[in-house]
Design a protein around this motif. Structure first.
Motif, PDB file in Angstrom:
ATOM      1  N   TRP A 100     -27.332  48.156 -45.231  1.00 50.17           N
ATOM      2  CA  TRP A 100     -27.951  46.971 -45.823  1.00 50.17           C
ATOM      3  C   TRP A 100     -29.412  47.219 -46.208  1.00 50.17           C
ATOM      4  O   TRP A 100     -30.085  46.331 -46.731  1.00 50.17           O
ATOM      5  CB  TRP A 100     -27.889  45.799 -44.834  1.00 50.17           C
ATOM      6  CG  TRP A 100     -26.555  45.112 -44.794  1.00 50.17           C
ATOM      7  CD1 TRP A 100     -25.585  45.251 -43.837  1.00 50.17           C
ATOM      8  CD2 TRP A 100     -26.037  44.178 -45.746  1.00 50.17           C
ATOM      9  NE1 TRP A 100     -24.504  44.461 -44.135  1.00 50.17           N
ATOM     10  CE2 TRP A 100     -24.751  43.793 -45.299  1.00 50.17           C
ATOM     11  CE3 TRP A 100     -26.536  43.629 -46.921  1.00 50.17           C
ATOM     12  CZ2 TRP A 100     -23.965  42.883 -46.008  1.00 50.17           C
ATOM     13  CZ3 TRP A 100     -25.756  42.727 -47.633  1.00 50.17           C
ATOM     14  CH2 TRP A 100     -24.487  42.364 -47.169  1.00 50.17           C
ATOM     15  N   ARG A 145     -20.136  47.810 -49.539  1.00 53.45           N
ATOM     16  CA  ARG A 145     -21.509  47.981 -50.016  1.00 53.45           C
ATOM     17  C   ARG A 145     -21.789  49.470 -50.113  1.00 53.45           C
ATOM     18  O   ARG A 145     -21.517  50.218 -49.169  1.00 53.45           O
ATOM     19  CB  ARG A 145     -22.493  47.295 -49.067  1.00 53.45           C
ATOM     20  CG  ARG A 145     -23.943  47.315 -49.544  1.00 53.45           C
ATOM     21  CD  ARG A 145     -24.809  46.509 -48.585  1.00 53.45           C
ATOM     22  NE  ARG A 145     -26.228  46.599 -48.920  1.00 53.45           N
ATOM     23  CZ  ARG A 145     -26.862  45.825 -49.776  1.00 53.45           C
ATOM     24  NH1 ARG A 145     -26.178  44.885 -50.412  1.00 53.45           N
ATOM     25  NH2 ARG A 145     -28.145  45.981 -50.023  1.00 53.45           N
ATOM     26  N   LEU A 153     -23.774  40.626 -43.222  1.00 50.32           N
ATOM     27  CA  LEU A 153     -25.140  40.818 -42.756  1.00 50.32           C
ATOM     28  C   LEU A 153     -25.480  39.977 -41.538  1.00 50.32           C
ATOM     29  O   LEU A 153     -26.115  40.465 -40.599  1.00 50.32           O
ATOM     30  CB  LEU A 153     -26.124  40.526 -43.882  1.00 50.32           C
ATOM     31  CG  LEU A 153     -27.596  40.698 -43.514  1.00 50.32           C
ATOM     32  CD1 LEU A 153     -27.876  42.086 -42.963  1.00 50.32           C
ATOM     33  CD2 LEU A 153     -28.482  40.418 -44.709  1.00 50.32           C
ATOM     34  N   ALA A 176     -34.783  40.518 -43.635  1.00 49.45           N
ATOM     35  CA  ALA A 176     -33.528  40.009 -44.193  1.00 49.45           C
ATOM     36  C   ALA A 176     -33.707  38.606 -44.764  1.00 49.45           C
ATOM     37  O   ALA A 176     -33.186  38.277 -45.837  1.00 49.45           O
ATOM     38  CB  ALA A 176     -32.445  40.012 -43.122  1.00 49.45           C
ATOM     39  N   ASP A 179     -36.158  38.634 -47.902  1.00 52.20           N
ATOM     40  CA  ASP A 179     -35.498  39.181 -49.088  1.00 52.20           C
ATOM     41  C   ASP A 179     -34.352  38.290 -49.571  1.00 52.20           C
ATOM     42  O   ASP A 179     -33.634  38.649 -50.502  1.00 52.20           O
ATOM     43  CB  ASP A 179     -34.951  40.582 -48.799  1.00 52.20           C
ATOM     44  CG  ASP A 179     -36.064  41.601 -48.621  1.00 52.20           C
ATOM     45  OD1 ASP A 179     -37.207  41.304 -49.018  1.00 52.20           O
ATOM     46  OD2 ASP A 179     -35.794  42.689 -48.073  1.00 52.20           O
ATOM     47  N   ARG A 180     -34.163  37.158 -48.884  1.00 49.57           N
ATOM     48  CA  ARG A 180     -33.137  36.182 -49.239  1.00 49.57           C
ATOM     49  C   ARG A 180     -31.727  36.760 -49.196  1.00 49.57           C
ATOM     50  O   ARG A 180     -30.855  36.400 -49.987  1.00 49.57           O
ATOM     51  CB  ARG A 180     -33.441  35.554 -50.615  1.00 49.57           C
ATOM     52  CG  ARG A 180     -34.694  34.695 -50.581  1.00 49.57           C
ATOM     53  CD  ARG A 180     -35.101  34.198 -51.968  1.00 49.57           C
ATOM     54  NE  ARG A 180     -36.191  33.248 -51.883  1.00 49.57           N
ATOM     55  CZ  ARG A 180     -37.460  33.565 -51.629  1.00 49.57           C
ATOM     56  NH1 ARG A 180     -37.787  34.831 -51.458  1.00 49.57           N
ATOM     57  NH2 ARG A 180     -38.391  32.642 -51.548  1.00 49.57           N
ATOM     58  N   LEU A 181     -31.542  37.688 -48.271  1.00 48.92           N
ATOM     59  CA  LEU A 181     -30.208  38.252 -48.063  1.00 48.92           C
ATOM     60  C   LEU A 181     -29.363  37.348 -47.172  1.00 48.92           C
ATOM     61  O   LEU A 181     -28.131  37.398 -47.218  1.00 48.92           O
ATOM     62  CB  LEU A 181     -30.315  39.642 -47.431  1.00 48.92           C
ATOM     63  CG  LEU A 181     -31.061  40.701 -48.249  1.00 48.92           C
ATOM     64  CD1 LEU A 181     -31.203  41.983 -47.445  1.00 48.92           C
ATOM     65  CD2 LEU A 181     -30.324  40.964 -49.555  1.00 48.92           C
ATOM     66  N   THR A 182     -30.031  36.553 -46.354  1.00 46.76           N
ATOM     67  CA  THR A 182     -29.346  35.607 -45.481  1.00 46.76           C
ATOM     68  C   THR A 182     -30.345  34.524 -45.108  1.00 46.76           C
ATOM     69  O   THR A 182     -31.463  34.483 -45.623  1.00 46.76           O
ATOM     70  CB  THR A 182     -28.790  36.317 -44.233  1.00 46.76           C
ATOM     71  OG1 THR A 182     -27.978  35.399 -43.477  1.00 46.76           O
ATOM     72  CG2 THR A 182     -29.905  36.857 -43.346  1.00 46.76           C
TER      73      THR A 182
END
Length: 336
Positions: A100, A145, A153, A176, A179-182
Protein backbone atom coordinates in the motif's frame (compact mmCIF):
# COMPACT_ATOMS: atom_id res chain seq x y z
CA UNK A 1 11.55 -34.95 -25.83
CA UNK A 2 12.16 -31.27 -25.22
CA UNK A 3 15.65 -29.84 -25.59
CA UNK A 4 17.61 -27.87 -23.02
CA UNK A 5 18.40 -24.18 -22.67
CA UNK A 6 21.26 -23.29 -20.37
CA UNK A 7 21.14 -26.78 -18.86
CA UNK A 8 17.39 -26.55 -18.14
CA UNK A 9 14.61 -28.28 -20.08
CA UNK A 10 13.40 -25.78 -22.69
CA UNK A 11 9.75 -26.09 -21.70
CA UNK A 12 10.62 -25.58 -18.04
CA UNK A 13 12.84 -22.64 -18.95
CA UNK A 14 9.95 -21.06 -20.84
CA UNK A 15 7.70 -21.51 -17.80
CA UNK A 16 10.27 -19.91 -15.49
CA UNK A 17 11.05 -16.99 -17.79
CA UNK A 18 7.38 -16.40 -18.58
CA UNK A 19 6.58 -16.07 -14.89
CA UNK A 20 9.35 -13.65 -13.95
CA UNK A 21 11.74 -16.29 -12.61
CA UNK A 22 9.24 -18.40 -10.64
CA UNK A 23 7.59 -21.72 -11.35
CA UNK A 24 5.24 -23.88 -9.29
CA UNK A 25 5.14 -27.63 -9.17
CA UNK A 26 1.48 -27.48 -10.18
CA UNK A 27 2.21 -25.47 -13.32
CA UNK A 28 5.19 -27.63 -14.30
CA UNK A 29 3.34 -30.91 -13.78
CA UNK A 30 0.72 -29.90 -16.32
CA UNK A 31 3.25 -29.97 -19.18
CA UNK A 32 6.26 -31.94 -17.92
CA UNK A 33 7.09 -35.16 -16.07
CA UNK A 34 7.76 -34.60 -12.37
CA UNK A 35 11.38 -35.69 -12.68
CA UNK A 36 12.23 -32.68 -14.90
CA UNK A 37 11.50 -30.19 -12.11
CA UNK A 38 13.20 -32.39 -9.52
CA UNK A 39 16.30 -32.70 -11.68
CA UNK A 40 16.55 -28.92 -12.13
CA UNK A 41 16.25 -28.49 -8.37
CA UNK A 42 18.87 -31.16 -7.54
CA UNK A 43 21.31 -29.68 -10.02
CA UNK A 44 21.00 -26.23 -8.42
CA UNK A 45 19.55 -24.54 -11.47
CA UNK A 46 16.32 -23.95 -9.57
CA UNK A 47 16.00 -23.25 -5.83
CA UNK A 48 12.95 -24.23 -3.80
CA UNK A 49 11.70 -21.12 -1.98
CA UNK A 50 8.59 -22.71 -0.47
CA UNK A 51 6.85 -26.08 -0.85
CA UNK A 52 5.91 -26.35 -4.51
CA UNK A 53 7.45 -22.98 -5.44
CA UNK A 54 10.82 -22.68 -7.21
CA UNK A 55 12.95 -19.79 -8.48
CA UNK A 56 15.70 -19.43 -11.05
CA UNK A 57 18.94 -19.84 -9.05
CA UNK A 58 20.44 -16.88 -10.95
CA UNK A 59 18.01 -14.63 -9.06
CA UNK A 60 19.14 -15.84 -5.64
CA UNK A 61 21.60 -13.77 -3.62
CA UNK A 62 22.59 -13.21 -0.02
CA UNK A 63 24.01 -15.44 2.68
CA UNK A 64 23.54 -19.14 1.96
CA UNK A 65 22.59 -19.84 5.57
CA UNK A 66 19.64 -17.43 5.33
CA UNK A 67 16.16 -18.80 4.52
CA UNK A 68 15.68 -19.12 0.75
CA UNK A 69 12.79 -16.65 0.79
CA UNK A 70 15.11 -14.04 2.35
CA UNK A 71 17.66 -14.46 -0.44
CA UNK A 72 15.53 -13.05 -3.25
CA UNK A 73 14.17 -9.55 -3.80
CA UNK A 74 11.14 -8.52 -1.71
CA UNK A 75 8.94 -8.42 -4.79
CA UNK A 76 9.97 -11.94 -5.77
CA UNK A 77 9.51 -13.18 -2.21
CA UNK A 78 5.96 -11.82 -2.16
CA UNK A 79 5.11 -13.37 -5.49
CA UNK A 80 6.47 -16.68 -4.23
CA UNK A 81 4.35 -16.42 -1.08
CA UNK A 82 1.24 -15.72 -3.15
CA UNK A 83 2.06 -18.66 -5.42
CA UNK A 84 2.42 -20.86 -2.33
CA UNK A 85 -1.21 -20.13 -1.42
CA UNK A 86 -2.49 -21.36 -4.76
CA UNK A 87 -4.99 -18.52 -4.90
CA UNK A 88 -6.18 -19.06 -1.32
CA UNK A 89 -4.43 -16.15 0.44
CA UNK A 90 -3.44 -12.50 0.30
CA UNK A 91 -0.46 -10.48 1.50
CA UNK A 92 -1.20 -8.92 4.89
CA UNK A 93 0.15 -7.10 7.96
CA UNK A 94 3.55 -5.41 7.46
CA UNK A 95 3.91 -6.80 3.94
CA UNK A 96 0.57 -5.36 2.91
CA UNK A 97 1.57 -1.97 4.34
CA UNK A 98 4.51 -1.97 1.94
CA UNK A 99 2.28 -2.87 -1.00
CA UNK A 100 0.00 0.00 0.00
CA UNK A 101 3.15 2.20 -0.02
CA UNK A 102 2.64 3.40 3.54
CA UNK A 103 5.80 1.87 5.03
CA UNK A 104 8.75 0.15 3.38
CA UNK A 105 9.23 -3.29 4.89
CA UNK A 106 12.88 -3.95 5.84
CA UNK A 107 14.39 -7.11 4.29
CA UNK A 108 14.82 -8.55 7.79
CA UNK A 109 11.05 -8.76 8.31
CA UNK A 110 9.19 -11.86 7.12
CA UNK A 111 6.48 -11.95 4.48
CA UNK A 112 2.97 -12.04 5.96
CA UNK A 113 -0.06 -13.83 4.49
CA UNK A 114 -3.71 -14.09 5.50
CA UNK A 115 -5.51 -17.33 4.61
CA UNK A 116 -8.88 -18.74 5.67
CA UNK A 117 -9.06 -21.12 8.61
CA UNK A 118 -8.91 -24.68 7.39
CA UNK A 119 -6.48 -24.01 4.55
CA UNK A 120 -3.61 -26.46 4.96
CA UNK A 121 -0.80 -23.95 4.74
CA UNK A 122 1.72 -23.23 7.47
CA UNK A 123 4.43 -20.73 8.24
CA UNK A 124 7.98 -21.25 7.01
CA UNK A 125 11.25 -19.47 7.65
CA UNK A 126 10.76 -15.83 6.59
CA UNK A 127 7.02 -16.44 6.02
CA UNK A 128 4.24 -15.96 8.58
CA UNK A 129 0.85 -17.41 7.69
CA UNK A 130 -2.14 -16.04 9.62
CA UNK A 131 -5.27 -18.20 9.59
CA UNK A 132 -8.32 -15.93 9.76
CA UNK A 133 -11.95 -16.76 10.36
CA UNK A 134 -14.37 -15.47 7.71
CA UNK A 135 -11.49 -14.40 5.47
CA UNK A 136 -11.49 -14.86 1.69
CA UNK A 137 -8.82 -13.62 -0.75
CA UNK A 138 -11.35 -11.54 -2.65
CA UNK A 139 -13.43 -8.37 -2.12
CA UNK A 140 -14.38 -7.11 0.38
CA UNK A 141 -11.58 -8.82 2.34
CA UNK A 142 -8.81 -8.38 -0.23
CA UNK A 143 -8.08 -6.78 -3.57
CA UNK A 144 -5.36 -6.84 -6.21
CA UNK A 145 -2.76 -4.09 -5.98
CA UNK A 146 0.46 -3.95 -8.02
CA UNK A 147 -0.44 -7.36 -9.41
CA UNK A 148 -0.71 -9.21 -6.07
CA UNK A 149 -3.65 -9.88 -3.73
CA UNK A 150 -3.47 -7.78 -0.58
CA UNK A 151 -5.74 -7.30 2.41
CA UNK A 152 -7.92 -4.19 2.35
CA UNK A 153 -6.26 -1.14 3.83
CA UNK A 154 -8.31 -0.61 6.98
CA UNK A 155 -7.81 -4.23 8.05
CA UNK A 156 -4.13 -4.03 7.11
CA UNK A 157 -3.60 -1.03 9.39
CA UNK A 158 -5.28 -2.81 12.31
CA UNK A 159 -3.41 -6.09 11.78
CA UNK A 160 -0.05 -4.34 11.45
CA UNK A 161 -0.49 -2.08 14.49
CA UNK A 162 1.04 -4.37 17.17
CA UNK A 163 3.86 -5.44 14.83
CA UNK A 164 4.99 -1.92 13.98
CA UNK A 165 7.77 -0.27 15.98
CA UNK A 166 5.95 2.16 18.32
CA UNK A 167 7.67 5.14 16.70
CA UNK A 168 6.22 4.18 13.28
CA UNK A 169 2.63 3.65 14.37
CA UNK A 170 1.12 7.17 14.35
CA UNK A 171 2.79 8.26 11.11
CA UNK A 172 1.55 5.17 9.26
CA UNK A 173 -2.10 5.76 10.13
CA UNK A 174 -1.85 9.51 9.73
CA UNK A 175 -0.33 9.00 6.26
CA UNK A 176 -3.18 6.71 5.20
CA UNK A 177 -5.82 9.21 6.34
CA UNK A 178 -4.02 12.28 4.98
CA UNK A 179 -3.64 10.61 1.58
CA UNK A 180 -7.39 9.88 1.67
CA UNK A 181 -6.82 6.17 1.26
CA UNK A 182 -9.17 5.47 4.15
CA UNK A 183 -10.91 7.22 7.05
CA UNK A 184 -10.70 6.98 10.85
CA UNK A 185 -14.23 5.59 10.82
CA UNK A 186 -13.32 2.72 8.48
CA UNK A 187 -10.27 1.84 10.54
CA UNK A 188 -12.39 1.94 13.70
CA UNK A 189 -14.88 -0.45 12.10
CA UNK A 190 -12.04 -2.87 11.34
CA UNK A 191 -10.74 -2.48 14.89
CA UNK A 192 -14.16 -3.48 16.22
CA UNK A 193 -13.65 -6.91 14.66
CA UNK A 194 -10.31 -7.39 16.49
CA UNK A 195 -11.21 -7.23 20.21
CA UNK A 196 -8.03 -9.01 21.31
CA UNK A 197 -5.57 -6.84 19.39
CA UNK A 198 -2.45 -5.99 21.36
CA UNK A 199 -2.18 -2.29 22.31
CA UNK A 200 -5.77 -1.82 21.20
CA UNK A 201 -6.36 1.12 23.54
CA UNK A 202 -3.50 3.11 22.00
CA UNK A 203 -4.89 2.58 18.50
CA UNK A 204 -8.37 3.57 19.67
CA UNK A 205 -6.94 6.76 21.17
CA UNK A 206 -5.14 7.67 17.94
CA UNK A 207 -8.31 7.06 15.92
CA UNK A 208 -10.22 9.37 18.25
CA UNK A 209 -7.67 12.12 17.57
CA UNK A 210 -7.86 11.54 13.81
CA UNK A 211 -11.66 11.59 13.93
CA UNK A 212 -11.43 14.93 15.77
CA UNK A 213 -9.51 16.32 12.79
CA UNK A 214 -5.87 16.01 13.91
CA UNK A 215 -3.65 15.29 10.93
CA UNK A 216 -0.12 15.25 12.35
CA UNK A 217 1.69 14.17 15.53
CA UNK A 218 2.10 17.87 16.34
CA UNK A 219 -1.64 18.47 16.09
CA UNK A 220 -2.28 15.48 18.32
CA UNK A 221 0.11 16.92 20.89
CA UNK A 222 -1.68 20.25 20.68
CA UNK A 223 -5.06 18.58 21.00
CA UNK A 224 -4.01 16.70 24.12
CA UNK A 225 -1.96 19.38 25.88
CA UNK A 226 -2.77 22.89 24.62
CA UNK A 227 -5.89 23.62 22.58
CA UNK A 228 -8.58 22.06 24.78
CA UNK A 229 -10.09 23.02 28.10
CA UNK A 230 -11.54 26.19 29.68
CA UNK A 231 -11.66 29.18 27.35
CA UNK A 232 -10.82 27.23 24.23
CA UNK A 233 -13.48 27.13 21.50
CA UNK A 234 -14.51 24.01 19.66
CA UNK A 235 -11.90 24.43 16.94
CA UNK A 236 -12.64 23.13 13.47
CA UNK A 237 -9.63 20.98 12.72
CA UNK A 238 -8.46 20.91 9.11
CA UNK A 239 -11.28 23.25 8.10
CA UNK A 240 -11.60 23.15 4.32
CA UNK A 241 -11.87 26.57 2.68
CA UNK A 242 -11.54 27.99 -0.81
CA UNK A 243 -8.96 30.74 -0.96
CA UNK A 244 -7.76 32.55 -4.06
CA UNK A 245 -9.22 29.94 -6.37
CA UNK A 246 -7.76 26.95 -4.53
CA UNK A 247 -8.68 24.75 -1.59
CA UNK A 248 -6.63 25.06 1.61
CA UNK A 249 -6.96 23.47 5.02
CA UNK A 250 -6.71 25.43 8.27
CA UNK A 251 -5.11 23.54 11.16
CA UNK A 252 -7.40 24.88 13.92
CA UNK A 253 -10.09 27.37 12.97
CA UNK A 254 -12.15 29.29 15.54
CA UNK A 255 -15.00 30.43 13.31
CA UNK A 256 -16.70 32.81 15.77
CA UNK A 257 -13.44 34.67 16.41
CA UNK A 258 -12.10 34.23 12.85
CA UNK A 259 -8.78 32.94 14.16
CA UNK A 260 -6.70 30.29 12.39
CA UNK A 261 -4.05 28.58 14.54
CA UNK A 262 -1.32 27.06 12.36
CA UNK A 263 1.12 24.52 13.80
CA UNK A 264 4.44 24.57 11.97
CA UNK A 265 6.21 21.21 12.04
CA UNK A 266 9.87 20.66 12.82
CA UNK A 267 10.77 20.76 9.12
CA UNK A 268 8.53 23.71 8.24
CA UNK A 269 10.07 26.49 6.15
CA UNK A 270 13.35 24.70 5.57
CA UNK A 271 12.76 25.79 1.98
CA UNK A 272 12.28 29.58 1.60
CA UNK A 273 9.70 28.89 -1.11
CA UNK A 274 7.49 27.11 1.44
CA UNK A 275 7.72 30.14 3.70
CA UNK A 276 6.67 32.39 0.82
CA UNK A 277 3.67 30.19 0.08
CA UNK A 278 2.55 30.34 3.72
CA UNK A 279 2.97 34.11 3.88
CA UNK A 280 0.93 34.55 0.70
CA UNK A 281 -1.81 32.32 2.10
CA UNK A 282 -1.79 34.17 5.43
CA UNK A 283 -2.13 37.49 3.60
CA UNK A 284 -5.15 36.27 1.65
CA UNK A 285 -6.76 35.08 4.86
CA UNK A 286 -6.02 38.39 6.57
CA UNK A 287 -7.64 40.26 3.68
CA UNK A 288 -10.77 38.22 4.34
CA UNK A 289 -10.71 39.03 8.05
CA UNK A 290 -9.10 35.83 9.34
CA UNK A 291 -6.24 36.31 11.79
CA UNK A 292 -3.52 33.67 11.38
CA UNK A 293 -1.42 32.79 14.42
CA UNK A 294 1.51 30.43 13.93
CA UNK A 295 3.30 28.39 16.57
CA UNK A 296 6.54 26.54 15.92
CA UNK A 297 7.17 22.90 16.71
CA UNK A 298 9.74 23.92 19.33
CA UNK A 299 7.41 26.30 21.15
CA UNK A 300 4.48 23.92 21.14
CA UNK A 301 6.54 21.13 22.68
CA UNK A 302 8.68 23.16 25.08
CA UNK A 303 6.41 26.09 25.96
CA UNK A 304 2.87 24.63 25.93
CA UNK A 305 1.64 26.80 28.82
CA UNK A 306 2.86 29.99 27.15
CA UNK A 307 1.33 28.95 23.82
CA UNK A 308 -1.95 28.31 25.58
CA UNK A 309 -1.89 31.72 27.29
CA UNK A 310 -1.12 33.50 24.02
CA UNK A 311 -3.92 31.66 22.24
CA UNK A 312 -6.44 32.55 24.92
CA UNK A 313 -5.33 36.20 24.81
CA UNK A 314 -5.77 36.37 21.03
CA UNK A 315 -9.20 34.77 21.24
CA UNK A 316 -10.24 37.13 24.03
CA UNK A 317 -9.21 40.14 21.95
CA UNK A 318 -11.22 38.91 18.98
CA UNK A 319 -14.25 38.38 21.22
CA UNK A 320 -14.36 42.02 22.32
CA UNK A 321 -17.48 43.95 21.36
CA UNK A 322 -15.61 46.20 18.97
CA UNK A 323 -14.70 43.22 16.80
CA UNK A 324 -17.47 42.58 14.27
CA UNK A 325 -16.97 39.51 12.03
CA UNK A 326 -17.59 40.04 8.34
CA UNK A 327 -20.97 38.38 7.63
CA UNK A 328 -19.92 37.61 4.06
CA UNK A 329 -16.81 35.66 5.05
CA UNK A 330 -18.41 32.21 5.01
CA UNK A 331 -19.87 32.88 1.58
CA UNK A 332 -16.53 34.08 0.14
CA UNK A 333 -14.41 31.34 1.70
CA UNK A 334 -17.01 28.60 1.26
CA UNK A 335 -16.10 27.20 4.68
CA UNK A 336 -17.08 23.53 4.79
Amino acid sequence: MSGTVGGVNSVLRALVDGNGGLVTRRAASQVLPRWVLEDASRSGRLLRLLPGVYVDAALVDGVESAPPLARVTPILARRAAVAYTGGRGALSHLTALDVWKLRSQPPSEPVHLNVPIGVGLRSWPHLVVHHRRSFAPEPPHALVRDGVPVTRLDRTLVDAWPLLPPADRPATLIGAVNDRLTTPQRIAAALATAPKLADRAALRGLLDRLAAGCRSPLEIWGHDHVFVGPGMPAFQRQARVRLGGRVVYLDLFAEAELVDIELDGAASHADPRDREIDLRRDALLAASGVLVVRFSHRRLLHEPDEVRRETLAVLATRRRQDFVPDPGLRRRLLIE
